[in-house]
Design a protein around this motif. Structure first.
Motif, short mmCIF file in Angstrom:
data_model
loop_
_atom_site.label_atom_id
_atom_site.label_comp_id
_atom_site.label_asym_id
_atom_site.label_seq_id
_atom_site.Cartn_x
_atom_site.Cartn_y
_atom_site.Cartn_z
N TYR A 40 39.60 -17.56 6.39
CA TYR A 40 38.92 -17.77 6.08
C TYR A 40 37.79 -19.23 5.93
CZ TYR A 40 42.72 -18.21 1.88
OH TYR A 40 43.74 -17.04 1.26
N GLN B 237 46.38 -23.17 5.83
CA GLN B 237 46.96 -22.68 7.56
C GLN B 237 46.25 -23.74 7.88
OE1 GLN B 237 45.09 -18.71 6.90
NE2 GLN B 237 46.73 -17.94 5.17
N GLN C 11 43.17 -19.91 -4.06
CA GLN C 11 42.42 -18.94 -2.38
C GLN C 11 42.49 -20.86 -1.82
OE1 GLN C 11 39.18 -17.13 -3.44
NE2 GLN C 11 40.40 -15.23 -3.03
N GLU C 12 41.94 -21.54 -2.49
CA GLU C 12 41.94 -23.31 -1.51
C GLU C 12 43.12 -23.75 -0.99
OE1 GLU C 12 38.79 -23.22 0.17
OE2 GLU C 12 38.16 -21.31 -0.64
N GLU D 187 49.11 -26.05 9.26
CA GLU D 187 50.15 -25.14 9.63
C GLU D 187 49.05 -25.36 11.61
OE1 GLU D 187 52.65 -23.22 6.80
OE2 GLU D 187 51.05 -22.14 7.49
N GLY D 188 47.84 -25.15 11.08
CA GLY D 188 46.57 -24.87 12.40
C GLY D 188 47.08 -26.07 12.95
N GLU E 181 41.53 -19.24 -9.56
CA GLU E 181 41.20 -18.51 -8.23
C GLU E 181 40.95 -19.11 -6.61
OE1 GLU E 181 38.77 -15.06 -8.30
OE2 GLU E 181 38.62 -14.38 -6.64
N SER F 168 49.29 -21.34 15.00
CA SER F 168 49.26 -21.30 13.49
C SER F 168 48.93 -19.53 12.72
CB SER F 168 48.76 -22.28 12.57
OG SER F 168 47.72 -22.07 13.39
N LYS F 169 48.08 -19.17 13.56
CA LYS F 169 47.43 -17.96 13.01
C LYS F 169 47.04 -17.01 13.62
CE LYS F 169 44.28 -18.95 9.84
NZ LYS F 169 42.83 -18.38 8.58
N GLU G 16 46.30 -21.94 -0.31
CA GLU G 16 46.27 -21.33 1.06
C GLU G 16 46.00 -21.71 2.10
OE1 GLU G 16 49.26 -19.18 1.06
OE2 GLU G 16 48.48 -18.49 2.99
N ASN G 17 44.49 -21.73 2.12
CA ASN G 17 43.23 -21.92 3.35
C ASN G 17 44.00 -23.82 3.74
OD1 ASN G 17 41.44 -22.38 4.71
ND2 ASN G 17 39.29 -21.70 3.20
N TYR H 253 37.53 -12.54 2.32
CA TYR H 253 38.40 -13.74 2.02
C TYR H 253 38.75 -13.53 0.95
CZ TYR H 253 37.32 -18.87 1.11
OH TYR H 253 37.46 -20.33 1.34
#
Lengths: 422, 423
Positions: free
Chosen positions: B304, A143, A136-137, A146-147, A132, B254-255, A139-140, B298
Motif C-alpha cells: 500500500y 494495517q 482498499q483504503e 496495526e503498524g 473499491e 505488524s507486517k 484495509e490499508n 496495490y
C-alpha cells in the motif's frame, strides 16, 4: 518574506507567503475539525480515499503520472493532532518556473488547480465514493493502525499519552481504531466528507514566488468558489488546570532488546504567556546536549544513547524519552527524578538560561528558511488565541530569566511513568 | 577560489584545494539566515584494514573504530565537551559516520565564527584517555541496542549479507558490543593520525557568505599540518556473485518488511553519475508510483505504499535496494522479476522515460532548497569523486538505448536477493 492573511469566506482563510528563497512553491490545505472518538477513524480515512482519484484524474496511476509530468511535483497528505483538534493536511510542492525549461506553463497555477481538485472534487460513482477505493483504503488504514507497534520508541510515547488522556480527545490515536472501520462504507463516508467540507475550518497556504493576482486566481477557482461560508467547530487551545494526582506507573512487555522509558509531566500553568518560559524549562531539562538529562543520564551515568524531553505546548506536557538497559530501570528513573528536583531548586545558572534562549531564538530566526516550517508556524498561530509576529516572539523569549524558569519548574509534576520492556 | 556555476539551479560553487591537501567548497545562499558547515574525512566503517603512510606493515583495527572516534572527538583536554560548548553558543552541532566517511557539522544563525573557533579546534585536537574511552562503551552499547530494535535496519543489513562475501559494507557501522570492547585509546590515536589528515578531508559551507573572506577565516584556524601521503586501504577481493538469495528473520512487526537487493559491480569512473541516474529512472519505471507493477501490487493488496528505491555505490561496491512493507514479499519479488524480464524484452517505453526524467530532474532541483541538503550532498558526492552539479547536466545525455543497456547489464536475475523480517 511577506506574509498576508485574508478571509475568502467566513471560516475559509488564505495565507500567502511571498518569498524568493526557494526553488519551489509549496501549497498547503489544512482542514481542522474537533477531535472525537466518533470521527477520528473517518477523518483518517478521508485523505487516503481522496488520494485515489479526482473527477478528472480517475485513478492514482493517472494522478501519479500527472505529478511526474509536473517535474516531480509531490502531493502529500498527513494527519495531525493539534490540541483537541484533528487536522487533515494536504501539500503540493512543485518547482518554480524560474528553474524549469522556458516553454513550461505556469506551474503554480497548475499546482493550485490540482490540489483543489484532489481535496474538493473527488472521483465519484453512483453519487458517492468508489466502493473499491474505500474498501482498499480501509484495509490499508487497518494495517497502518496495526503498524504502530513497529517503531517501539514512538509506540511507548503514544501509549503514555493514551494513558494520561484516557477518555479525552487528546488520548485518541490519530489514525483511529480498527473496530470503527467495520461500519464505514462508501456511502456514509461520502456523506461524512460532504459534511466535513461544509463545516470544517479551512486554511489555504501558498508560499513561493507568487503572482500579484494570486488571491483572484484562488477565489475564482471553481472548487473554492463552490465552498460555502461556515462557522467552523474547532477547539481553541485553553489552559486547563492540572489536577494533582498520584503518579501512574505502567509497565508493558513486547519483544524489545532495549527498554523504552517515557515519563509524562504535567505543567500546571494558568497563563498562556508562560508557554515561552516552559520552552526554556524544557531546553534545560532535556531539550539539548547541554541539558540535565543528556548530561546526567547519558554522559555521566552512561546509561543511554537517547535521553531527551519535548514540550507539547498545546497541552502543557513535557515528555521524557530514554532508551535504556531493562535492568537499569530504577537507576535511570532515580537520576531522572533527581533532575526534575534540581530544576525546582534552581540548580542551573543564568548562563545556561541565556544559552537556551539563544538556541530558541536561532530556531525562530530560521523559521522562514524552510517553507514547510514557515507554514507550520503560521498555522500554529492561526490556531492560537494570541497571535505573535516572529520578532515579538523573539522579544518575548529574550526577556525570560532564571526565576521565570524556576517558577515553571515548581509547577511540574509527574503524571505517568511508562516503561516498555521484554 | 575556482568558481563553478550552474545555470539550471542558478547556484555557484567556490572550490579550493589548500596546500596541505584540504578541499574547501562554499555554496553561497544570499538572504538565508541559516548557515551550515560540515567537515568530513574520507574514513568510514569500511576502513578497518590499511597501511599507515610511511609504514610497510598492514594495520588491522576492530570494527566500529570510525564511529567510536566520531563520538570521542568532542571530548577536550580541558575537561569540556565541545558539543556542550557549541550548544551553549546557540548553534546546533552534530556528527555522523557512514561506510566511507565521517562528518562533523553545525548549523546556526548567529555566532558562526565563535562556533568555528571551537569546531575547528576540537576536530584538530583529539583527547582520548583510558577512562573516557571506557565510559563511551556504555553509550555506544545502548546505541547498538537501539538499532537492534529497528526492523528496517535489520532487514537492510541482512540484505547486504546476502550480497557480500567479503566487503565490509555488510557490517554494522557501529561495530558490535564485542568489537568495540577491544577499542582503546592507542587504536583511536592511530586511526585519527592516519585518517584525519587534511589531505584526506573536505569541508563544505553553505549560507549567506562572502566565499573569499570565509576561506581566510578557515585558513586562520587550521593548525600546521602537512599532507601525509596516500593511505593504502585494503579490501579483500569481492566475488561478483551473491552469497545467497534469501534471508529471513523474525521480529515483532505488524507486517513483513522486505529489502530486495541487486548486486552490481562498482561503476566506471567516468560513467558513475550517468549510470546512477539511469538506474533511478529504470527503478521508477519498473516499480515507481506510476508503474503498472505498483498498480497491480496495490490492487491485490500486496503493498500500500510505493517502495523506496536506492542505488548505493562507492569504489568497492555497488547495489540496488528496493525496500518496503508487503503482505507477501515473496510474491512481490517474483512479480518484480517478471516485470524486469518483460521490459528487457520489449525495451523501455519512450513516453514513460520522458516523464520520469522530468520528475527526477525536478527532484534534483529541489535538493537546492536548503543549506543542509546542499552541504551534505556536496560532501558525500565529493568523497565519491563527484561534483553534485553533474547530476543536473548528465541527466540530459541519457537516452532509451543507454537505459536498455543498463537494464540488461545490471538487472540480472542471478544477482537478485530478498531479505524479509516478519513475525
Amino acid at each position: 518574506m511577506k506574509y498576508n492573511r485574508i478571509d475568502i469566506k467566513d471560516g475559509i482563510k488564505l495565507h500567502t507567503i511571498q518569498t524568493d528563497k526557494f526553488k519551489t512553491n509549496l501549497i498547503a490545505i489544512m482542514l481542522t475539525t474537533k477531535l472525537d472518538k466518533q470521527n477520528v477513524t473517518r477523518n483518517a480515512l478521508i485523505p487516503a480515499v481522496l488520494r485515489r482519484g479526482t473527477a478528472s484524474l480517475k485513478t492514482q496511476e493517472e494522478i501519479n503520472k500527472k505529478l511526474e509530468d509536473m517535474y516531480g511535483a509531490s502531493f502529500d497528505c498527513g494527519l495531525d493532532k493539534t490540541g483537541d483538534n484533528q487536522v487533515l493536511k494536504f501539500y503540493i510542492e512543485s518547482v518554480n518556473d524560474g528553474f524549469l525549461p522556458q516553454d513550461e506553463e505556469n506551474m503554480l497555477k497548475i499546482s493550485l488547480e490540482n490540489i483543489f481538485e484532489l481535496v474538493f472534487n473527488p472521483y465519484l460513482e453512483n453519487g458517492c465514493f468508489k466502493k473499491e477505493y474505500v474498501e482498499q483504503e480501509k484495509e490499508n488504514l487497518k494495517q497502518i493502525i496495526e503498524g504502530k507497534i513497529d517503531n517501539k520508541a514512538r509506540y511507548a510515547l503514544d501509549r503514555c499519552i493514551e494513558e494520561m488522556y484516557k477518555n479525552e480527545p487528546f488520548g485518541l490515536y490519530k489514525y483511529g481504531y480498527v473496530e470503527d472501520l467495520n461500519n464505514i462504507n462508501e456511502k456514509n463516508l461520502y456523506e461524512y466528507y460532504i459534511n466535513l467540507i461544509d463545516q470544517c475550518k479551512i486554511d489555504i497556504f501558498v508560499s513561493g514566488i507568487l503572482d500579484n493576482n494570486i488571491e483572484e486566481i484562488i477565489k475564482n477557482n471553481q472548487n473554492i468558489n463552490k465552498l460555502g461560508q461556515r462557522n467552523p467547530e474547532y477547539i481553541m487551545p485553553e489552559i486547563k488546570p492540572k489536577i494533582a494526582q498520584k503518579e501512574n506507573v505502567i509497565q508493558e512487555s513486547m519483544e524489545v532488546s532495549q527498554g523504552k522509558l517515557v515519563i509524562g509531566l504535567d505543567l500546571d500553568i494558568d497563563n498562556e504567556d508562560l508557554r515561552y518560559d516552559a520552552m526554556i524549562y524544557n531546553t534545560l531539562l532535556g531539550g539539548s546536549a547541554n541539558s540535565k538529562l543528556f548530561q546526567n543520564v547519558r554522559e555521566k551515568a552512561s546509561l543511554a544513547y537517547t535521553a531527551s524531553s519535548s514540550y507539547y505546548r498545546f497541552k502543557n506536557n513535557v515528555f521524557i524519552n530514554c532508551g535504556i538497559e531493562i535492568e537499569n530501570y530504577n537507576k535511570a528513573l532515580d537520576i531522572i527524578k533527581q533532575q526534575i528536583e534540581e530544576m525546582k531548586k534552581g540548580e542551573f545558572t543564568e548562563e545556561e538560561v541565556e544559552n537556551a534562549k539563544q538556541g530558541i531564538i536561532a530556531a525562530i530566526k530560521s523559521i522562514d528558511d524552510e517553507q514547510d516550517t514557515e507554514i507550520t508556524y503560521f498555522f500554529g498561530q492561526e490556531l492560537s488565541k494570541n497571535k505573535l509576529e516572529l520578532d515579538k516572539y523573539m522579544e518575548r523569549v529574550s526577556k525570560i530569566n532564571k526565576q521565570n524558569v524556576i517558577d515553571i519548574a515548581n509547577k511540574v509534576s509527574i503524571n505517568t511513568v511508562y516503561f516498555l520492556k521484554n | 577560489m575556482q568558481i563553478i556555476e550552474n545555470s539550471k539551479v542558478k547556484e555557484k560553487l567556490y572550490i579550493e584545494k589548500l596546500e596541505n591537501g584540504l578541499t574547501i567548497m562554499v555554496i553561497p545562499k544570499k538572504g538565508i539566515q541559516k548557515k551550515y558547515i560540515i567537515w568530513g574525512t574520507n574514513y568510514g566503517s569500511n576502513d578497518s584494514t590499511f597501511i599507515v603512510p610511511g609504514e610497510s606493515e598492514i594495520t588491522e583495527v576492530p570494527k566500529g573504530v570510525a564511529h567510536f572516534l566520531e563520538h570521542k572527538l568532542f571530548e577536550q583536554e580541558n575537561g569540556r565537551n565541545s558539543l556542550d560548548v557549541l550548544t551553549s553558543l546557540g548553534v546546533n552541532a552534530n556528527a555522523y559516520t557512514t561506510n566511507n566517511h565521517t562528518a562533523y557539522l553545525y548549523e546556526c544563525t548567529d555566532n558562526f565564527y565563535e562556533a568555528l573557533d571551537e569546531f575547528m579546534d576540537y576536530v584538530q585536537h583529539p583527547y582520548f584517555t583510558d577512562e573516557n574511552v571506557e565510559k563511551e562503551k556504555g553509550i555506544i552499547g545502548q546505541e547498538i541496542m537501539m538499532y537492534d530494535d529497528y526492523p528496517d535496519w535489520k532487514v537492510y543489513l541482512n540484505a547486504l549479507e546476502c550480497m557480500y562475501h567479503k566487503n565490509p559494507v555488510k557490517l554494522d557501522i557501529t561495530g558490535t558490543i564485542e568489537t568495540i570492547s577491544k577499542i582503546d585509546k592507542d587504536i583511536l590515536y592511530k586511526c585519527y593520525n592516519t585518517f584525519y589528515n587534511p589531505s584526506n578531508m573536505a569541508m563544505v559551507i553553505s549560507g549567506d557568505f562572502e566565499p573569499e573572506k570565509l576561506l581566510k577565516e578557515i585558513k586562520n584556524r587550521l593548525i600546521d599540518n602537512k599532507s601525509n601521503g596516500e593511505i593504502k586501504r585494503i579490501y579483500e577481493e569481492e566475488p561478483k556473485e551473491i552469497v545467497k538469495n534469501k534471508a529471513e528473520q523474525n521480529m515483532e512487526v505488524s507486517k513483513p518488511l522486505y529489502a530486495i537487493g541487486i548486486k552490481d559491480v562498482p561503476p566506471e569512473e567516468k560513467e558513475k553519475v550517468k549510470k546512477h541516474i539511469s538506474i533511478e529512472i529504470l527503478l521508477n519505471m519498473i516499480i515507481g508510483a506510476s508503474s503498472e507493477l505498483y498498480k497491480e501490487l496495490y490492487d491485490i493488496g500486496n503493498s500500500y505504499s510505493v517502495p523506496s528505491i536506492e542505488y548505493e555505490f562507492d569504489k568497492t561496491y555497488a547495489h540496488i535496494l528496493i525496500t518496503g512493507q508487503s503482505n507477501n514479499p515473496e510474491e512481490l519479488f517474483s512479480m518484480l522479476k517478471k516485470r524486469v524480464n518483460n521490459i528487457s524484452r520489449s525495451g523501455v517505453d519512450e513516453k514513460d522515460f520522458e516523464r520520469i526524467r522530468k520528475m527526477i530532474y525536478g527532484e534534483y532541483v529541489k535538493e537546492y532548497n536548503d543549506v543542509t541538503s546542499i552541504s551534505r550532498m556536496f560532501l558525500s558526492d565529493y568523497f565519491k569523486g563527484i561534483n553534485s552539479f553533474d547530476y543536473l547536466e548528465e541527466i540530459n545525455t541519457i537516452n532509451v538505448e543507454y537505459l536498455n543497456q543498463v537494464l540488461k547489464d545490471v538487472f540480472k536475475e542471478e544477482n537478485m536477493i530478498i531479505s524479509v523480517v516478519r513475525n
